[in-house]
Design an enzyme around this catalytic site. Structure first.
Site, short mmCIF file in Angstrom:
data_model
loop_
_atom_site.label_atom_id
_atom_site.label_comp_id
_atom_site.label_asym_id
_atom_site.label_seq_id
_atom_site.Cartn_x
_atom_site.Cartn_y
_atom_site.Cartn_z
N HIS A 1 38.09 43.46 45.33
CA HIS A 1 39.02 42.42 44.86
C HIS A 1 40.24 42.42 45.78
O HIS A 1 40.86 43.46 46.00
CB HIS A 1 39.42 42.74 43.42
CG HIS A 1 40.28 41.70 42.76
ND1 HIS A 1 39.78 40.56 42.18
CD2 HIS A 1 41.63 41.64 42.61
CE1 HIS A 1 40.78 39.84 41.69
NE2 HIS A 1 41.91 40.48 41.93
N ASP B 1 43.96 40.82 46.38
CA ASP B 1 45.07 40.11 45.74
C ASP B 1 46.02 39.53 46.76
O ASP B 1 46.74 40.26 47.43
CB ASP B 1 45.82 41.08 44.83
CG ASP B 1 45.07 41.34 43.56
OD1 ASP B 1 44.85 42.51 43.22
OD2 ASP B 1 44.67 40.35 42.91
N MET C 1 44.26 37.33 33.43
CA MET C 1 45.29 38.25 33.90
C MET C 1 45.78 39.06 32.70
O MET C 1 46.24 38.50 31.71
CB MET C 1 46.46 37.49 34.52
CG MET C 1 46.17 36.88 35.90
SD MET C 1 45.57 38.07 37.09
CE MET C 1 46.98 39.16 37.25
N MET D 1 49.24 37.34 47.66
CA MET D 1 50.50 36.94 47.02
C MET D 1 51.44 36.36 48.08
O MET D 1 51.57 36.92 49.16
CB MET D 1 51.16 38.15 46.37
CG MET D 1 50.30 38.83 45.35
SD MET D 1 51.10 40.32 44.72
CE MET D 1 49.80 40.93 43.67
N MET E 1 47.05 34.27 44.45
CA MET E 1 48.26 34.13 43.64
C MET E 1 49.31 33.46 44.53
O MET E 1 50.30 34.08 44.94
CB MET E 1 48.73 35.49 43.12
CG MET E 1 47.83 36.07 42.07
SD MET E 1 48.17 37.78 41.68
CE MET E 1 47.11 38.56 42.90
N SER F 1 40.86 46.82 43.44
CA SER F 1 41.80 45.90 44.09
C SER F 1 42.49 46.65 45.22
O SER F 1 43.21 47.63 44.97
CB SER F 1 42.87 45.42 43.10
OG SER F 1 43.99 44.91 43.83
N ASP G 1 42.07 41.51 35.12
CA ASP G 1 42.81 42.03 36.27
C ASP G 1 44.20 42.50 35.85
O ASP G 1 45.04 41.70 35.46
CB ASP G 1 42.93 40.90 37.30
CG ASP G 1 43.65 41.32 38.57
OD1 ASP G 1 43.81 40.46 39.44
OD2 ASP G 1 44.06 42.49 38.67
N HIS H 1 41.56 36.65 45.23
CA HIS H 1 42.38 36.13 44.12
C HIS H 1 43.67 35.57 44.70
O HIS H 1 44.54 36.33 45.13
CB HIS H 1 42.65 37.30 43.17
CG HIS H 1 43.58 37.02 42.04
ND1 HIS H 1 44.11 38.03 41.27
CD2 HIS H 1 44.09 35.87 41.54
CE1 HIS H 1 44.91 37.51 40.35
NE2 HIS H 1 44.91 36.20 40.50
C1 DX5 Z 1 48.67 41.74 39.77
C2 DX5 Z 1 47.53 42.30 40.57
C3 DX5 Z 1 47.11 43.61 39.94
C4 DX5 Z 1 46.02 44.31 40.69
C5 DX5 Z 1 45.48 45.44 39.83
O1 DX5 Z 1 49.12 40.57 40.33
O2 DX5 Z 1 46.45 41.37 40.59
O3 DX5 Z 1 46.69 43.34 38.64
O4 DX5 Z 1 45.02 43.48 41.00
O5 DX5 Z 1 46.47 46.36 39.77
P1 DX5 Z 1 46.42 47.60 38.77
O6 DX5 Z 1 44.98 47.93 38.48
O7 DX5 Z 1 47.14 48.67 39.51
O8 DX5 Z 1 47.13 47.11 37.55
ZN ZN Z 2 43.81 40.11 41.27
#
Ligand code: DX5
Ligand code: ZN
Length: 221
Positions: free
Chosen positions: A36, A38, A141, A40, A72, A11, A179, A70
């Site tokens: 991946h 993320d 998650m 947000m 969010m 990620s 994740d 992903h």
């Molecule tokens: C949370 C993110 C994290 C990320 C992974 O919203 O989606 O989970 O991808 O982060 P680590 O591997 O550092 O937990």
């Molecule tokens: Zn993610």
């Protein structure tokens, strides 16, 4: 599409954004072919990460990699097109953000992309039943979304096992992704619990040597 499972999916949330291309190249040089991303928005989750421009830059740094986005974010349907244009191969929306989830998945598939559904740790898996036949990926998650570097929520093991059981029993074709909080200490148990795509942010990008860490994690899969 066929994938060489299990997949380790770094990620880039945890990457050094001042040298994002270099961080990604260290991953792909070590054998990574799935990235991946993320996204947000500071509303669906209490943090803002990055948008389509960074996904595009990441995709250009790893032209052969599968780009897994992903979302969010609230109202994800509104932004799917932007991530298609940025080079996404798969877009995952949150069950909790989609009042018309089946239509949201149709909206992604109409671009020819794979469509995934993510569920937060407190969301019952029963809510997914109506879309399991249609989803290309289910994202469990294993932390509360919003931040990298959190601890793996232990109840996620059972949830992964449940998704694997359902997939086997009903003959569904969704990929099972996990994740959050995945690292050297738990990656084997996470895999054994049924995860097929394992997202890892901090464990990869906060390591002393990204390439060596990727190889170490891959050796445990
Ligand atoms: C949370 C993110 C994290 C990320 C992974 O919203 O989606 O989970 O991808 O982060 P680590 O591997 O550092 O937990
Ligand atoms: Zn993610």
């Amino acid at each position: 599409m066929n994938f060489n499972l299990p997949v380790l999916a770094p990620s880039i949330l945890a990457a050094d954004f001042s040298q994002l291309g270099n961080d990604i190249e260290q991953c792909t040089d070590a054998g990574i072919d799935w990235i991946h991303c993320d996204i947000m928005d500071g509303h669906f989750v209490p943090n803002i990460s990055y948008g389509p421009a960074i996904v595009k830059a990441a995709a250009e740094s790893a032209p052969e990699a599968f780009m897994d986005v992903h979302l969010m974010i609230e109202d994800p349907d509104k932004y799917v097109g932007d991530y298609v244009d940025a080079g996404a191969d798969l877009i995952t929306v949150h069950y909790e953000a989609c009042p018309h989830l089946h239509r949201s998945l149709q909206n992604i598939k109409k671009y020819g992309l794979m469509a995934g559904v993510a569920v937060n740790p407190a969301t019952s898996l029963h809510n997914l039943e109506p879309v399991l036949e249609y989803a290309d990926l289910i994202l469990i998650m294993s932390v509360n979304p919003g931040f990298g570097g959190q601890s793996f929520i232990e109840s996620s093991y059972d949830r992964l096992q449940e998704m694997a059981r359902l997939k086997e029993e009903k003959g569904y074709s969704y990929l099972i992704e996990v994740d959050g909080g995945v690292g050297l200490k738990n990656i084997e148990q996470v895999r054994e619990s049924g995860a097929e795509i394992l997202v890892a942010g901090s464990s990869v990008f906060k390591a002393e040597n990204i390439g060596n860490r990727v190889k170490e994690l891959l050796s445990k899969l």
